[in-house]
Design an enzyme around this catalytic site. Sequence first.
Site, PDB file in Angstrom:
ATOM      1  CG  ASP A 126      -2.018   1.049   1.138  1.00 21.73           C
ATOM      2  OD1 ASP A 126      -1.868   2.018   0.376  1.00 21.73           O
ATOM      3  OD2 ASP A 126      -3.033   0.893   1.846  1.00 21.73           O
ATOM      4  NE  ARG A 128      -4.590   3.110  -0.193  1.00 22.06           N
ATOM      5  CZ  ARG A 128      -5.679   2.468   0.207  1.00 22.06           C
ATOM      6  NH1 ARG A 128      -6.864   2.873  -0.227  1.00 22.06           N
ATOM      7  NH2 ARG A 128      -5.587   1.429   1.016  1.00 22.06           N
TER       8      ARG A 128
END
Length: 210
Positions: A126, A128
């Site tokens: 991930d 983000r």
Amino acid sequence: MSVVFVAASKLPTPFAEFTMHGFLDEKTGKEHVALTLGEIDDGEPVLGRLHSECLTGDALFSLRCDCGAQLEAALRAIAEEGRGVLLYLRQEGRGIGLLNKIRAYSLQDGGADTVEANEQLGFAADMRDYSICQPMLDHLGVHSLQLMTNNPRKVKAMQGFGVEIARRVSLQVGENPYNKLYLATKAGKLGHLLGVEHQAEHFGKVEKES
């Protein structure tokens, strides 16, 4: 912070007439959007969602994920509440971009799960960056959220940026035969809270429902 407000307009939808606020991240060139409804700058916790862009799920009706269903459910919940905010963040594929997401899908077609596919491409599971949310929320006058998410990392991230999370609101929708492994991987490897025992978590300000 490099995220700046650009303009706002009305956005009628099947759920409600939202106000759409456009923001530009001058550092990356990416454009992000906030949809708001009602008075959200009064200091009270605001029902909200941080939704990362998913072209395949949001616009192309993909059943490989639950993203489109979550987007619709969040907008519907805000409309029913009559007050809320949704940040639409241009972070496709958990931050790896659309074409790399398609590459990851190809690896998943060959048997990899969503985390393994990202890692085989050389990315973290991930990638983000939720720091872009703070200036958007600051501009909107929102400092406390009732956050619709199954992802405890979002809760922790926003708390780290000084945004109060009054409670976490479960958003479990869109399960189907095509995304069962995807959801199991999110729960098993990414820590997403996907069970009736995790329907809501409160952090002090909002009274628990009876």
